[in-house]
Design a protein around this motif. Structure first.
Motif, mmCIF file in Angstrom:
data_model
loop_
_atom_site.group_PDB
_atom_site.id
_atom_site.type_symbol
_atom_site.label_atom_id
_atom_site.label_comp_id
_atom_site.label_asym_id
_atom_site.label_seq_id
_atom_site.Cartn_x
_atom_site.Cartn_y
_atom_site.Cartn_z
ATOM 1 N N TYR A 24 0.777 -1.076 0.073
ATOM 2 C CA TYR A 24 -0.124 -0.081 0.034
ATOM 3 C C TYR A 24 0.800 1.134 0.112
ATOM 4 O O TYR A 24 0.536 2.194 -0.640
ATOM 5 C CB TYR A 24 -1.037 -0.004 1.326
ATOM 6 N N LEU A 25 1.971 1.154 0.673
ATOM 7 C CA LEU A 25 2.886 2.563 0.732
ATOM 8 C C LEU A 25 3.358 2.792 -0.537
ATOM 9 O O LEU A 25 3.404 3.794 -1.214
ATOM 10 C CB LEU A 25 4.044 2.391 1.688
ATOM 11 N N PRO A 26 3.819 1.750 -1.206
ATOM 12 C CA PRO A 26 4.357 2.020 -2.761
ATOM 13 C C PRO A 26 3.408 2.391 -3.732
ATOM 14 O O PRO A 26 3.572 3.140 -4.397
ATOM 15 C CB PRO A 26 5.136 0.551 -3.021
ATOM 16 N N ALA A 27 2.139 1.946 -3.493
ATOM 17 C CA ALA A 27 0.959 2.229 -4.504
ATOM 18 C C ALA A 27 0.700 3.740 -4.243
ATOM 19 O O ALA A 27 0.232 4.303 -5.107
ATOM 20 C CB ALA A 27 -0.293 1.144 -3.949
ATOM 21 N N PHE A 28 0.769 4.227 -2.839
ATOM 22 C CA PHE A 28 0.324 5.520 -2.741
ATOM 23 C C PHE A 28 1.739 6.507 -2.985
ATOM 24 O O PHE A 28 1.468 7.699 -3.629
ATOM 25 C CB PHE A 28 0.414 5.712 -1.064
ATOM 26 N N LEU A 29 2.941 6.084 -2.957
ATOM 27 C CA LEU A 29 3.908 6.762 -3.228
ATOM 28 C C LEU A 29 4.492 7.006 -4.904
ATOM 29 O O LEU A 29 4.955 7.776 -5.415
ATOM 30 C CB LEU A 29 5.028 6.381 -2.487
ATOM 31 N N THR A 30 3.797 5.841 -5.461
ATOM 32 C CA THR A 30 4.239 5.843 -7.121
ATOM 33 C C THR A 30 3.774 7.101 -7.799
ATOM 34 O O THR A 30 4.391 7.858 -8.229
ATOM 35 C CB THR A 30 3.766 4.460 -7.739
ATOM 36 N N PRO A 31 2.479 7.326 -7.646
ATOM 37 C CA PRO A 31 2.088 8.714 -8.418
ATOM 38 C C PRO A 31 2.714 9.782 -8.048
ATOM 39 O O PRO A 31 2.942 10.654 -8.682
ATOM 40 C CB PRO A 31 0.599 8.555 -8.029
ATOM 41 N N ILE A 32 3.049 9.970 -6.896
ATOM 42 C CA ILE A 32 3.696 11.212 -6.047
ATOM 43 C C ILE A 32 5.071 11.225 -6.742
ATOM 44 O O ILE A 32 5.363 12.427 -7.063
ATOM 45 C CB ILE A 32 3.673 11.330 -4.472
ATOM 46 N N ILE A 33 5.935 10.265 -6.572
ATOM 47 C CA ILE A 33 7.136 10.343 -7.367
ATOM 48 C C ILE A 33 7.279 10.647 -8.706
ATOM 49 O O ILE A 33 8.063 11.177 -9.133
ATOM 50 C CB ILE A 33 7.824 9.135 -6.963
ATOM 51 N N VAL A 44 0.138 0.661 -9.614
ATOM 52 C CA VAL A 44 -0.997 0.828 -8.410
ATOM 53 C C VAL A 44 -1.774 0.122 -8.413
ATOM 54 O O VAL A 44 -2.103 -0.711 -7.243
ATOM 55 C CB VAL A 44 -1.449 2.403 -8.322
ATOM 56 N N SER A 45 -2.431 -0.388 -9.616
ATOM 57 C CA SER A 45 -3.411 -1.426 -9.572
ATOM 58 C C SER A 45 -2.779 -3.048 -9.329
ATOM 59 O O SER A 45 -3.268 -3.759 -8.405
ATOM 60 C CB SER A 45 -4.281 -1.441 -10.978
ATOM 61 N N ILE A 46 -1.594 -2.868 -9.724
ATOM 62 C CA ILE A 46 -0.567 -4.325 -9.163
ATOM 63 C C ILE A 46 -0.567 -4.449 -7.676
ATOM 64 O O ILE A 46 -0.591 -5.464 -7.143
ATOM 65 C CB ILE A 46 0.864 -4.439 -10.241
ATOM 66 N N PHE A 47 -0.030 -3.210 -7.277
ATOM 67 C CA PHE A 47 0.377 -3.212 -5.667
ATOM 68 C C PHE A 47 -1.081 -3.654 -4.891
ATOM 69 O O PHE A 47 -1.147 -4.407 -3.924
ATOM 70 C CB PHE A 47 0.831 -2.158 -5.259
#
Length: 167
Positions: free
Chosen positions: A10-19, A44-47
């Motif tokens: 969930y954390l990488p799914a949240f941070l990916t668009p921001i990065i 994000v959908s994969i995560f």
């Protein structure tokens, strides 16, 4: 198991668009959004899907559950890597038909793959190179998916054997 889901999915799914948004704005390379928007949606959908799946498939009550969780995370990582590769023809199209399109930051998969193929700066008339790149990235992407799935199943099989021997 919940902390594992939060930290690794969930954390990488949240941070990916921001990065990705930060990188695009920092490099003022807005044309690459054509590549990055589908990339972010897929990642994000994969995560999110894998985070839900790990809670259902891996039983934390068993003696050995870290090994299958690690295998599951490896499979997820390989899927993210494969999506980057499979969407590469989109980046090639942008690179081809735009006068100023560049990635703007180091993305080793893109540069190494284009160097390996001998990707020229096109004038838009060489469609054969685009099809060659599309074919190569498709094969390479599916190979990466295959290796990730193989590693995941290997780790899960090892954990099942260990759990059955322990009984």
């Amino acid at each position: 198991m919940k902390i594992f889901q939060i930290l690794f999915y969930y954390l990488p799914a949240f941070l990916t668009p921001i990065i990705i948004i930060r990188l695009v704005i920092q490099n003022e390379n807005y044309i690459m959004l054509v590549y990055f928007i589908p990339l972010v949606v897929f990642i994000v959908s994969i995560f999110i899907v894998r985070a839900k799946e790990i809670g259902e498939k891996i039983n934390a009550n068993q003696k050995f559950f870290i090994i299958p969780a690690l295998g599951h995370y490896l499979k997820t990582s390989f899927e993210v890597y494969a999506i980057m590769i499979l969407l590469m023809p989109l980046a090639a199209l942008i690179w081809t038909f735009s006068d100023y399109a560049y990635i703007g930051f180091e993305a080793p998969i893109i540069y190494n793959l284009f160097d390996m193929i001998g990707f020229p700066r096109w004038d838009g008339s060489n469609i054969l190179n685009f099809f060659i790149i599309s074919f190569i990235t498709t094969l390479y992407g599916y190979f990466v998916l295959f290796v990730g799935k193989f590693l995941c199943e290997s780790f899960i099989a090892i954990a099942y054997i260990a759990n059955n021997i322990k009984k």
